[in-house]
Each structure stands twice: as C-alpha cells, then as structure tokens.
Design a protein around this motif. Structure first.
Motif, PDB file in Angstrom:
ATOM      1  N   LYS A  70       0.872  -1.187   0.101  1.00 15.01           N
ATOM      2  CA  LYS A  70      -0.122   0.073  -0.035  1.00 15.01           C
ATOM      3  C   LYS A  70       0.956   1.254  -0.051  1.00 15.01           C
ATOM      4  O   LYS A  70       1.788   1.231   0.679  1.00 15.01           O
ATOM      5  CB  LYS A  70      -0.909  -0.038   1.272  1.00 15.01           C
ATOM      6  CG  LYS A  70      -1.731  -1.334   1.477  1.00 15.01           C
ATOM      7  CD  LYS A  70      -2.693  -1.188   2.586  1.00 15.01           C
ATOM      8  CE  LYS A  70      -3.616  -2.322   2.612  1.00 15.01           C
ATOM      9  NZ  LYS A  70      -4.575  -2.012   3.739  1.00 15.01           N
ATOM     10  N   PHE A  71       0.627   2.267  -0.871  1.00 16.54           N
ATOM     11  CA  PHE A  71       1.295   3.194  -1.038  1.00 16.54           C
ATOM     12  C   PHE A  71       0.705   4.336  -1.807  1.00 16.54           C
ATOM     13  O   PHE A  71      -0.273   4.186  -2.453  1.00 16.54           O
ATOM     14  CB  PHE A  71       2.584   2.997  -1.879  1.00 16.54           C
ATOM     15  CG  PHE A  71       2.466   2.433  -3.206  1.00 16.54           C
ATOM     16  CD1 PHE A  71       2.484   3.184  -4.228  1.00 16.54           C
ATOM     17  CD2 PHE A  71       2.260   1.055  -3.491  1.00 16.54           C
ATOM     18  CE1 PHE A  71       2.393   2.613  -5.643  1.00 16.54           C
ATOM     19  CE2 PHE A  71       2.392   0.453  -4.682  1.00 16.54           C
ATOM     20  CZ  PHE A  71       2.214   1.250  -5.818  1.00 16.54           C
ATOM     21  N   SER A  72       1.452   5.676  -1.786  1.00 17.89           N
ATOM     22  CA  SER A  72       0.420   6.794  -2.480  1.00 17.89           C
ATOM     23  C   SER A  72       1.663   7.314  -3.505  1.00 17.89           C
ATOM     24  O   SER A  72       2.747   7.578  -3.271  1.00 17.89           O
ATOM     25  CB  SER A  72       0.198   7.614  -1.584  1.00 17.89           C
ATOM     26  OG  SER A  72      -0.774   7.308  -0.833  1.00 17.89           O
ATOM     27  N   ILE A  73       1.203   7.804  -4.567  1.00 17.84           N
ATOM     28  CA  ILE A  73       2.084   8.483  -5.715  1.00 17.84           C
ATOM     29  C   ILE A  73       1.218   9.960  -5.721  1.00 17.84           C
ATOM     30  O   ILE A  73       0.072   9.893  -6.183  1.00 17.84           O
ATOM     31  CB  ILE A  73       2.067   7.854  -6.926  1.00 17.84           C
ATOM     32  CG1 ILE A  73       2.558   6.488  -7.149  1.00 17.84           C
ATOM     33  CG2 ILE A  73       2.601   8.706  -8.135  1.00 17.84           C
ATOM     34  CD1 ILE A  73       4.014   6.346  -6.830  1.00 17.84           C
ATOM     35  N   GLY A  74       1.940  10.906  -4.963  1.00 18.56           N
ATOM     36  CA  GLY A  74       0.987  12.045  -4.728  1.00 18.56           C
ATOM     37  C   GLY A  74      -0.183  11.903  -4.229  1.00 18.56           C
ATOM     38  O   GLY A  74      -0.332  11.324  -2.971  1.00 18.56           O
ATOM     39  N   ASP A  75      -1.327  12.026  -4.826  1.00 18.63           N
ATOM     40  CA  ASP A  75      -2.631  12.032  -4.160  1.00 18.63           C
ATOM     41  C   ASP A  75      -3.467  10.583  -4.353  1.00 18.63           C
ATOM     42  O   ASP A  75      -4.556  10.540  -4.294  1.00 18.63           O
ATOM     43  CB  ASP A  75      -3.655  13.229  -4.651  1.00 18.63           C
ATOM     44  CG  ASP A  75      -3.140  14.688  -4.032  1.00 18.63           C
ATOM     45  OD1 ASP A  75      -2.499  14.722  -2.859  1.00 18.63           O
ATOM     46  OD2 ASP A  75      -3.609  15.748  -4.654  1.00 18.63           O
ATOM     47  N   SER A  77      -3.727   6.923  -4.011  1.00 12.23           N
ATOM     48  CA  SER A  77      -3.380   5.842  -2.985  1.00 12.23           C
ATOM     49  C   SER A  77      -3.609   4.682  -3.993  1.00 12.23           C
ATOM     50  O   SER A  77      -4.439   4.309  -4.947  1.00 12.23           O
ATOM     51  CB  SER A  77      -4.526   5.875  -1.823  1.00 12.23           C
ATOM     52  OG  SER A  77      -5.942   5.547  -2.413  1.00 12.23           O
ATOM     53  N   VAL A  78      -2.718   3.474  -3.689  1.00 16.32           N
ATOM     54  CA  VAL A  78      -2.757   2.344  -4.404  1.00 16.32           C
ATOM     55  C   VAL A  78      -2.494   1.202  -3.309  1.00 16.32           C
ATOM     56  O   VAL A  78      -1.690   1.264  -2.559  1.00 16.32           O
ATOM     57  CB  VAL A  78      -1.359   2.310  -5.397  1.00 16.32           C
ATOM     58  CG1 VAL A  78      -1.220   0.951  -6.015  1.00 16.32           C
ATOM     59  CG2 VAL A  78      -1.170   3.390  -6.184  1.00 16.32           C
ATOM     60  N   PRO A 102     -10.885   2.271   0.742  1.00 11.82           N
ATOM     61  CA  PRO A 102     -10.621   1.919  -0.609  1.00 11.82           C
ATOM     62  C   PRO A 102      -9.506   2.745  -1.145  1.00 11.82           C
ATOM     63  O   PRO A 102      -9.517   3.917  -0.761  1.00 11.82           O
ATOM     64  CB  PRO A 102     -11.893   2.155  -1.505  1.00 11.82           C
ATOM     65  CG  PRO A 102     -12.796   3.028  -0.418  1.00 11.82           C
ATOM     66  CD  PRO A 102     -12.372   2.825   1.067  1.00 11.82           C
ATOM     67  N   PRO A 103      -8.591   2.124  -1.922  1.00  6.89           N
ATOM     68  CA  PRO A 103      -7.550   2.952  -2.449  1.00  6.89           C
ATOM     69  C   PRO A 103      -8.219   3.571  -3.827  1.00  6.89           C
ATOM     70  O   PRO A 103      -9.180   3.306  -4.067  1.00  6.89           O
ATOM     71  CB  PRO A 103      -6.484   1.941  -2.902  1.00  6.89           C
ATOM     72  CG  PRO A 103      -7.240   0.768  -3.374  1.00  6.89           C
ATOM     73  CD  PRO A 103      -8.674   0.971  -2.161  1.00  6.89           C
ATOM     74  N   LEU A 122     -16.960   1.544  -4.639  1.00  5.53           N
ATOM     75  CA  LEU A 122     -16.065   1.946  -3.881  1.00  5.53           C
ATOM     76  C   LEU A 122     -15.053   3.220  -4.396  1.00  5.53           C
ATOM     77  O   LEU A 122     -14.256   3.410  -4.038  1.00  5.53           O
ATOM     78  CB  LEU A 122     -14.904   0.740  -3.587  1.00  5.53           C
ATOM     79  CG  LEU A 122     -15.425  -0.360  -2.724  1.00  5.53           C
ATOM     80  CD1 LEU A 122     -14.549  -1.499  -2.672  1.00  5.53           C
ATOM     81  CD2 LEU A 122     -16.156  -0.043  -1.472  1.00  5.53           C
ATOM     82  N   ASN A 123     -15.710   3.585  -5.640  1.00  4.53           N
ATOM     83  CA  ASN A 123     -15.057   4.647  -6.298  1.00  4.53           C
ATOM     84  C   ASN A 123     -13.390   4.234  -6.580  1.00  4.53           C
ATOM     85  O   ASN A 123     -12.680   5.241  -6.088  1.00  4.53           O
ATOM     86  CB  ASN A 123     -15.129   5.932  -5.504  1.00  4.53           C
ATOM     87  CG  ASN A 123     -14.908   7.224  -6.461  1.00  4.53           C
ATOM     88  OD1 ASN A 123     -14.864   7.068  -7.481  1.00  4.53           O
ATOM     89  ND2 ASN A 123     -14.474   8.224  -5.740  1.00  4.53           N
ATOM     90  N   LEU A 124     -13.280   3.271  -7.086  1.00  5.28           N
ATOM     91  CA  LEU A 124     -11.724   2.889  -7.275  1.00  5.28           C
ATOM     92  C   LEU A 124     -11.353   2.206  -8.733  1.00  5.28           C
ATOM     93  O   LEU A 124     -12.520   1.692  -9.297  1.00  5.28           O
ATOM     94  CB  LEU A 124     -11.155   1.863  -6.265  1.00  5.28           C
ATOM     95  CG  LEU A 124     -11.846   0.553  -5.911  1.00  5.28           C
ATOM     96  CD1 LEU A 124     -11.193  -0.240  -7.010  1.00  5.28           C
ATOM     97  CD2 LEU A 124     -11.537  -0.001  -4.560  1.00  5.28           C
TER      98      LEU A 124
END
Length: 165
Positions: A70-75, A77-78, A102-103, A122-124
């Motif tokens: 689990k990580f983020s690139i800027g805004d 989320s992944v 949810p990412p 989940l808007n992903l």
C-alpha cells in the motif's frame, strides 16, 4: 508526472521485449508470481520497482516483497496484492479492509486475465495486467502502462507482447 509499467505473473520469465517497456517507465509495479528473482533484479537494475509476492513465489521472494503493498503517488493511493479479486468479488482476506478504506487504484494479478474495471461502489479503479510470462493458459502476454499526472490516472494503455508460444 509518473509513467508506470504494471505487470504480473512473469513466472521466472523476462525478455528484451519486457525490458524495452521497463526502460520507458519511471517506475515498475509487479503484482506477484515473480518466480525467479532474476526477473525483479533485471527490472531493479533499470528502474525503481514496487512488487508483491504471489502464490508461486518462494521464501526468498516472500522475504524481499510483501503480500500487500500500500503506497501513494502524490494524491493517488494504491493497493497492490497478488490474489485480491475484483469489484463485487473481492477476496475474503481483503474485503473488509478495502470496503472501509478503498484506494484510488486496486491492483491484483493471479488470474492471467487482463482486466480494467471501475468499481462504482468503492470509487476505485481495479487493474489486473494479465500475465507477462509464458507459463499459464493465456494466449497473449500482456502488461499495462499508465501515467499519474496531478493526482489523476491518465493514458492507460494495454500492451500486448508476443504470443505465449
């Protein structure tokens, strides 16, 4: 802007065709079933790598890579895992967590079936790059390429490599 190459299910296979696309990316994400770590070593020699282990990966791969990344690139989320399911059929192991938090991008491999699907509930964005290796039932080896620009997922492309044969 980040150019991402997403692949999975290499099953110990890496070739110049894959590496050509690795060289064009800023980062490479591998969604498990790496097989021999010569695959990830070849990628890491060229570009930064984020990866997870899959069900065929041995203790060496499991000591180097997590089950979930689990990580983020800027805004953006992944969440990347190997066996995660897909919208309306998420794996029981992750179902509660993905529903509560949810990412923006959910990535899984395992099926060898390329799938890009938006989860409206989940808007992903769910991504499965298919299989870049030669082991399995798939006929065409596939990967995905995308860009993350100012918190948005842009220019998503399917990459079809040579037939598995």
């Amino acid at each position: 802007m980040k150019k991402i190459l997403l692949l999975s299910d290499t099953h110990s296979y890496i070739d110049d065709q894959i590496l050509k696309f690795v060289k064009q990316a800023d980062e490479v994400w591998h969604a498990g079933d790496i097989g021999n770590l010569k695959v990830t070593d070849a990628i890491k020699a060229l570009k930064p790598l984020r990866a997870v282990y899959g069900n065929i990966d041995d203790a060496v791969a499991r000591s180097e890579f997590p089950l979930d990344n689990k990580f983020s690139i800027g805004d953006v989320s992944v969440w990347m895992t190997h066996i995660g399911g897909y919208p309306n059929k998420y794996n029981q192991r992750i179902r509660e967590d993905i529903t509560k938090n949810p990412p923006k991008i959910f990535i899984s491999g395992h099926s060898h079936i390329l799938k890009v699907q938006y989860d409206k509930t989940l808007n992903l964005l769910h991504l499965n790059p298919g299989a870049a290796g030669k082991h399995g039932f798939h006929k065409v080896r596939t990967m995905l390429r995308l860009q993350i620009i100012k918190g948005e997922i842009k220019n998503l492309e399917i990459i079809e490599l040579a037939k598995r044969g």
